[in-house]
Each structure stands twice: as C-alpha cells, then as structure tokens.
Design an enzyme around this catalytic site. Structure first.
Site, PDB file in Angstrom:
ATOM      1  N   HIS A  20       0.867  -1.193   0.000  1.00  0.00           N
ATOM      2  CA  HIS A  20       0.000   0.000   0.000  1.00  0.00           C
ATOM      3  C   HIS A  20       0.898   1.235   0.000  1.00  0.00           C
ATOM      4  O   HIS A  20       1.331   1.714   1.044  1.00  0.00           O
ATOM      5  CB  HIS A  20      -0.903  -0.041   1.249  1.00  0.00           C
ATOM      6  CG  HIS A  20      -1.896   1.088   1.318  1.00  0.00           C
ATOM      7  ND1 HIS A  20      -3.086   0.983   2.019  1.00  0.00           N
ATOM      8  CD2 HIS A  20      -1.886   2.340   0.790  1.00  0.00           C
ATOM      9  CE1 HIS A  20      -3.742   2.121   1.920  1.00  0.00           C
ATOM     10  NE2 HIS A  20      -3.034   2.966   1.180  1.00  0.00           N
ATOM     11  N   HIS A  22       1.387   4.913  -2.334  1.00  0.00           N
ATOM     12  CA  HIS A  22       1.047   5.831  -3.434  1.00  0.00           C
ATOM     13  C   HIS A  22       2.347   6.473  -3.873  1.00  0.00           C
ATOM     14  O   HIS A  22       2.975   7.193  -3.075  1.00  0.00           O
ATOM     15  CB  HIS A  22       0.062   6.893  -2.955  1.00  0.00           C
ATOM     16  CG  HIS A  22      -1.190   6.310  -2.369  1.00  0.00           C
ATOM     17  ND1 HIS A  22      -2.336   6.122  -3.105  1.00  0.00           N
ATOM     18  CD2 HIS A  22      -1.457   5.829  -1.127  1.00  0.00           C
ATOM     19  CE1 HIS A  22      -3.270   5.575  -2.333  1.00  0.00           C
ATOM     20  NE2 HIS A  22      -2.759   5.380  -1.124  1.00  0.00           N
ATOM     21  N   HIS A 200      -9.486   1.233  -1.119  1.00  0.00           N
ATOM     22  CA  HIS A 200      -9.402   1.823   0.214  1.00  0.00           C
ATOM     23  C   HIS A 200     -10.813   1.747   0.816  1.00  0.00           C
ATOM     24  O   HIS A 200     -11.785   2.182   0.180  1.00  0.00           O
ATOM     25  CB  HIS A 200      -8.995   3.291   0.135  1.00  0.00           C
ATOM     26  CG  HIS A 200      -7.545   3.528  -0.153  1.00  0.00           C
ATOM     27  ND1 HIS A 200      -6.900   2.967  -1.217  1.00  0.00           N
ATOM     28  CD2 HIS A 200      -6.620   4.281   0.505  1.00  0.00           C
ATOM     29  CE1 HIS A 200      -5.623   3.368  -1.205  1.00  0.00           C
ATOM     30  NE2 HIS A 200      -5.429   4.162  -0.173  1.00  0.00           N
ATOM     31  N   GLU A 203     -11.038   3.401   6.141  1.00  0.00           N
ATOM     32  CA  GLU A 203      -9.989   4.289   6.676  1.00  0.00           C
ATOM     33  C   GLU A 203     -10.712   5.369   7.498  1.00  0.00           C
ATOM     34  O   GLU A 203     -10.502   5.471   8.704  1.00  0.00           O
ATOM     35  CB  GLU A 203      -9.177   4.906   5.535  1.00  0.00           C
ATOM     36  CG  GLU A 203      -8.050   5.831   5.987  1.00  0.00           C
ATOM     37  CD  GLU A 203      -7.316   6.509   4.815  1.00  0.00           C
ATOM     38  OE1 GLU A 203      -7.884   6.578   3.698  1.00  0.00           O
ATOM     39  OE2 GLU A 203      -6.172   6.986   5.025  1.00  0.00           O
ATOM     40  N   ASP A 281       1.925   3.838   2.878  1.00  0.00           N
ATOM     41  CA  ASP A 281       0.906   4.730   2.318  1.00  0.00           C
ATOM     42  C   ASP A 281       1.527   5.929   1.587  1.00  0.00           C
ATOM     43  O   ASP A 281       1.679   5.879   0.367  1.00  0.00           O
ATOM     44  CB  ASP A 281      -0.062   5.173   3.425  1.00  0.00           C
ATOM     45  CG  ASP A 281      -1.440   5.567   2.923  1.00  0.00           C
ATOM     46  OD1 ASP A 281      -1.702   5.435   1.723  1.00  0.00           O
ATOM     47  OD2 ASP A 281      -2.274   5.995   3.747  1.00  0.00           O
ATOM     48  N   ASP A 282       1.851   6.978   2.308  1.00  0.00           N
ATOM     49  CA  ASP A 282       2.442   8.190   1.713  1.00  0.00           C
ATOM     50  C   ASP A 282       3.611   8.633   2.595  1.00  0.00           C
ATOM     51  O   ASP A 282       3.521   9.631   3.329  1.00  0.00           O
ATOM     52  CB  ASP A 282       1.388   9.307   1.660  1.00  0.00           C
ATOM     53  CG  ASP A 282       0.172   8.889   0.865  1.00  0.00           C
ATOM     54  OD1 ASP A 282       0.240   8.886  -0.372  1.00  0.00           O
ATOM     55  OD2 ASP A 282      -0.847   8.521   1.494  1.00  0.00           O
TER      56      ASP A 282
HETATM   57  N1  ADE Z   1      -4.379   8.867  -1.629  1.00  0.00           N
HETATM   58  C1  ADE Z   1      -3.142   8.869  -1.150  1.00  0.00           C
HETATM   59  N2  ADE Z   1      -3.138   8.433   0.112  1.00  0.00           N
HETATM   60  C2  ADE Z   1      -4.408   8.120   0.441  1.00  0.00           C
HETATM   61  C3  ADE Z   1      -5.041   7.606   1.588  1.00  0.00           C
HETATM   62  N3  ADE Z   1      -4.386   7.311   2.708  1.00  0.00           N
HETATM   63  N4  ADE Z   1      -6.375   7.442   1.563  1.00  0.00           N
HETATM   64  C4  ADE Z   1      -7.062   7.740   0.467  1.00  0.00           C
HETATM   65  N5  ADE Z   1      -6.521   8.228  -0.635  1.00  0.00           N
HETATM   66  C5  ADE Z   1      -5.193   8.417  -0.661  1.00  0.00           C
HETATM   67 ZN    ZN Z   2      -3.592   4.836   0.670  1.00  0.00          ZN
END
Ligand code: ADE
Ligand code: ZN
Length: 338
Positions: A20, A22, A200, A203, A281-282
């Site tokens: 996971h 991005h 997703h 969350e 994630d990011d």
């Molecule tokens: N796009 C990038 N990170 C995300 C996340 N945690 N949840 C939803 N969309 C995303």
């Molecule tokens: Zn994500």
C-alpha cells in the site's frame, strides 16, 4: 541501550513487501523543490521548512489537499522516473524485496500530463529496480473516488495500450460520501480484463464501505480496513475469506485515524486472525517509510517477535506474487526467526 534495539534490528532485517504505497506520496520536499525548479513551476511554499511545517493533518482531506498540490510539479517522464527511483532506492536499503505501487493517473491527466508520460516513467524505474536489485513489483492504477465513474471509465480507456504493465486497479482519495458501489461497473470491466482489484475502505468510511468492497466489488484485498473492527460479522467474514488488510500505522496516526500509536489496532487484528500487513501509504507526508512503521509499532505497542514475523509473512502471502516467489521470500523470512 535502547530496550527496543533487538526487535527493531530484526524488523529491519526481515525481507518485507510494500502493498500500500502511493508513488505520489513518496515525494520528499527536497525532490519536490528540485523538480519544481527544473520545470519552472511555482510552489505555494517559500521553503522546504515552510512546506514541512504544513504537514499537520486532522483528517484525510487535509492531507489530500496538500498531496494534490505537491504532485503538480510532475510534468515529464523523467520526473515520474526520478520520483519512483528515489522511492525504490530508499526501500531497497530497508530490505523491501517486493512493492505493489499505486499511481493516480487522473490527478495528472487533469493537469494535462498524458497517461503514457506517467506510466512510462514509473514502469521504467520498476524495471530498472528489478535489473539492479532483483526487486519485484506490481503496478496498481487507482481511480479517484471523488470523481465520477465515467471519469474512471475514461481513464481505463487511456490505459488500454498499457494494460500489460498494469496488474491491478484500486480506489483512493476522499472516502466519505464516495462508497465503493459508485464504481461497481468499472470494477466489473476491470475484473473481466483480468486485473486484480483492491479498494481503500474503512480508513475514515464506515464498515458498510468495507462490506460493499468485498460483497459488491469482490476485491482481492482491502486497503486500511481499520473500521471493519466495529462490525463483528465483518470481522468474521474477513477471517473466513482470509482477506488481506493493508494497514498503514504512521498514516493512521498522522491522519488521526488513531490518536496514539499505543492504541493502534494492528496487534488486535492479528489476535482476531485477520491478515494484517504493515505499509507506509504516503511516507514523505507521514513521517516514515517501511522500517519506520515497524519501529513505531515496536516502540509504542508492545508488539512481540512472533507478531513481527506474522506481519511480514502476511505481507508476502497477501501480495500478488507467484506462489514460487512467495515461497522464496517466506523461506528467507523463516530462516531469520530460527
Ligand atoms: N491517496 C493517497 N493516500 C491516500 C489515503 N491514505 N487514503 C485515500 N486516498 C489516498
Ligand atoms: Zn492509501
């Protein structure tokens, strides 16, 4: 001596998978400023420090607003290549052996960056990482759920010449108000094209969205899934179907999905028999890559050695690698715990 030293060292040594991630969320401020300058694109922040100071989020949308702004300096194939290669280089040094990467084509198409420019840059970096280090990968095209299903169909059409490079499709961006069922038809077409499907869900959105992802869309795994814990029947269903959850601890903390890392539910998920995995994630926005996520769990949750092994094992099993590749990585993982 750090009391957590030996568990942290073990987590660093484990062969790990990232399921996971991005790619646009790996854009470090230093690289963002360098590419902005190279492309002569103005940034809204005067300095890297000013930009970093803005990384204070109270929910998902706060983050997404900055995330879409940050990626606006990506214009050329080389930008996508450099972004992807910087990430792969970083996680190669962390013993990540396999990555499954999301990209958000609509966020670039809307700025006039053609699909082929985006995917060629990302794909070539993935291929080079395979050649250099034997790192394997899958590429996941993610649909932005705040846009229409028609827009997702249009994106799928643009992707058609590149389908052999794309392994799966995902669903991301603003969750609340945009349930998975909004994308039922486009995911059906994707499945018929032989693509894997993930979304997703849970969350920020309610358990109902996780139900829709599994029952209506028929996803192969769930991204996040935290709020599934509010529904006992859903927990039982996730257990029975052995669906993988791509959990993102530091992301959850930064986006206030959890308020304190000591309360992160990942060990509880394991105790419930759920196939939880650790992901970043990011990472450029949330304060850490794969090993930082493990280190934070070790420092704050009392996670045990057997649970670390279970998380890494779940990551290998929940990936879209072949059985043979999984066996290779599982063998290396188990050898570390003998
Ligand atoms: N796009 C990038 N990170 C995300 C996340 N945690 N949840 C939803 N969309 C995303
Ligand atoms: Zn994500």
């Amino acid at each position: 001596m750090d009391p957590h030293h030996s568990l942290i060292a073990l987590s660093e040594a484990m062969p790990k998978t990232e399921l996971h991630l991005h790619i646009e969320g790996t854009f470090e401020p230093e690289q963002m400023f360098a590419i902005a300058q190279r492309n002569q694109v103005p940034l809204q922040y005067e300095s890297m420090d000013a930009l970093k100071a803005a990384y204070q989020f109270t929910n998902l949308q706060d983050f997404l607003d900055l995330y879409y702004q940050g990626m606006s300096v990506l214009l050329h194939e080389v930008d996508f290549y450099d972004l992807t290669m910087a990430y792969l280089t970083k996680v190669h040094s962390e013993n990540v052996v396999h990555v499954e990467i999301f990209f958000d084509p609509q966020a670039h198409l809307s700025r006039g960056v053609p699909f082929d420019v985006q995917i060629k840059g990302i794909y070539n970096a993935l291929q080079d990482a395979k050649k250099k280090w034997g790192m394997s990968s899958k590429l996941i095209m993610s649909f932005l759920r705040h846009l229409s299903e028609d827009s997702a169909f249009g994106t799928l059409e643009q992707a058609t010449p590149f389908l052999s490079w794309i392994d799966g499709v995902g669903l991301d961006s603003s969750e609340l108000g945009h349930p998975p069922e909004k994308f039922l038809r486009v995911f059906e077409v994707c499945k018929n094209l032989g693509l894997k499907v993930t979304a997703h869900a849970g969350e920020e959105g309610p358990p109902e969205y996780v139900w829709q992802a599994i029952e209506q869309i028929g996803v192969d795994r769930i991204d996040h899934g935290n709020r599934a814990l509010e529904d006992e029947l859903l927990i039982k269903t996730l257990q029975e179907r052995q669906l993988t959850l791509t959990v993102c601890p530091l992301s959850n903390l930064k986006l206030c999905v959890v308020h304190d890392m000591k309360d992160h539910p990942i060990t509880h998920m394991l105790q419930l028999g759920l196939n939880a995995t650790v992901n970043s994630d990011d990472p450029a926005y949330f304060g850490g890559y794969m090993n930082d996520n493990y280190a934070s769990l070790i420092r704050h949750t009392g996670i045990q050695k057997t649970e670390l092994q279970q998380l890494a094992e779940n990551g290998i099993n929940g990936s879209w690698m072949s059985k043979q590749e999984k066996t290779k990585h599982l063998t290396a993982l188990f050898a570390l715990f003998l």
